[in-house]
Scaffold this active site. Structure first.
Site, short mmCIF file in Angstrom:
data_model
loop_
_atom_site.label_atom_id
_atom_site.label_comp_id
_atom_site.label_asym_id
_atom_site.label_seq_id
_atom_site.Cartn_x
_atom_site.Cartn_y
_atom_site.Cartn_z
CB THR A 1 -0.91 0.00 1.25
OG1 THR A 1 -1.74 -1.15 1.19
CG2 THR A 1 -1.74 1.26 1.30
CD GLN B 1 -8.36 -0.41 2.16
OE1 GLN B 1 -9.51 -0.39 2.62
NE2 GLN B 1 -7.63 -1.50 2.12
CD GLU B 2 -3.02 4.02 0.90
OE1 GLU B 2 -2.11 3.50 1.57
OE2 GLU B 2 -3.12 3.87 -0.33
CB SER B 3 -3.35 5.78 7.56
OG SER B 3 -4.37 6.79 7.55
#
Length: 314
Positions: A28, A219-221
């Site tokens: 990611t 979603q990323e973090s």
């Protein structure tokens, strides 16, 4: 050996090397840093309201009529080759395309045939059996004509389309950025979204829907501004250090800078690929991977990433 043979041989070697290039990391946020090397993100020049048209592309290309063909050339004052012309024209309008013709022929989205071709589309041919992929590319101007940088000894010119192209690609006039499959994305962050004011402000600046920015951050973090991935991606939007520098983000752990940088990155990818799902795939795996595969790459993580984010915005 003639110039044409030399050019064909070089194209063949480029295509073979590309086949053995390592795939971008599917971690990611990690892939884009590699793809950013040697490439400028298209954050200037392209109107965020989608006002660039095929006629604009044609008008820009006409500025270079009469300029000499120069193999490997990208200088609009001295001369360009076929892919150099395409790159320079689209760059001036805010769209960053790959450098060589066979990579450009994977950008944007496919057009079924000349009956559907529009001004500004890219027409490409595989003229040599000794190389893999496209080795000549031109810009369609309508009426069965195109602008091309032909070969050494000839100038950039308008000619009839000589034969049905092997590939036709449309870079602009794609589905509206911020939507995919007709599903709208929220223009404002929903109630209770962390950092909603920063997300809405970034949406206002970039034209990227706030719902999409928020979904990527989640979603990323998980909205953790101090998050660091095993690959080294940092902050709310999980920007790699090189990507952050390219975006002018000096502190990816600062929520305001991270959200602004991530939104501008999404803007550039939406402009380039014209679809939310492809932009998300490029955010995760790198734009080069999306171009090479002509869609979402066959990486399990990237496919799951796109599904998860799209589920949040649909």
């Amino acid at each position: 050996m003639s110039i044409e043979n030399v050019t064909a041989r070089i194209s063949e070697l480029q295509a073979r090397l590309a086949q053995f290039a390592p795939a971008p990391s599917a971690t990611t946020g990690a892939g884009f840093a590699t793809e950013l090397t040697g490439a400028r993100i298209a954050t200037t020049g392209a109107p965020s309201d989608g006002t660039v048209t095929g006629d604009d592309v044609v008008a820009e290309a006409r500025k270079y009529l009469g300029l000499p063909y120069v193999w490997g050339g990208t200088d609009p004052t001295k001369g360009m080759d076929c892919s150099g012309l395409v790159q320079v024209v689209y760059r001036s309008l805010g769209y960053e395309l790959p450098r060589v013709s066979y990579q450009q022929a994977a950008a944007g989205r496919p057009v079924a045939g000349m009956a559907e071709a529009r001004p500004g589309d890219l027409l490409a041919w595989d003229n040599s059996s000794r190389n893999n992929g496209v080795d000549h590319i031109a810009i369609y101007i309508g009426g069965g004509k195109m602008i091309e940088a032909p070969r050494t000894g000839l100038d950039i010119r308008v000619v009839d389309v000589p034969s049905p192209p092997d590939v036709i690609r449309r870079i602009i006039d794609q589905p509206a950025p911020g939507a995919a499959g007709g599903v709208p994305v929220a223009a404002r962050a929903s109630a209770g979204t962390p950092y909603a004011e920063l997300i809405d402000a970034a949406a206002d600046r970039t034209g990227v829907p706030a719902g999409l920015i928020a979904a990527v951050a989640r979603q990323e973090s998980g909205f953790d501004p101090r998050a660091v991935s095993p690959a080294g991606a940092q902050g709310l939007m999980q920007l790699m250090p090189g990507t952050a520098r390219g975006l002018g983000v000096t502190d990816p752990f600062d929520p305001a800078q991270a959200i602004d940088g991530g939104a501008r990155l999404l803007r550039s990818l939406l402009d380039r690929f014209g679809r939310t799902d492809l932009a998300l795939a490029a955010y995760n795996a790198g734009p080069g991977a999306v171009s090479r595969y002509g869609g979402i790459p066959p990486y399990q993580e990237t496919q799951s990433y796109v599904r998860n984010v799209m589920a949040m915005v649909s």
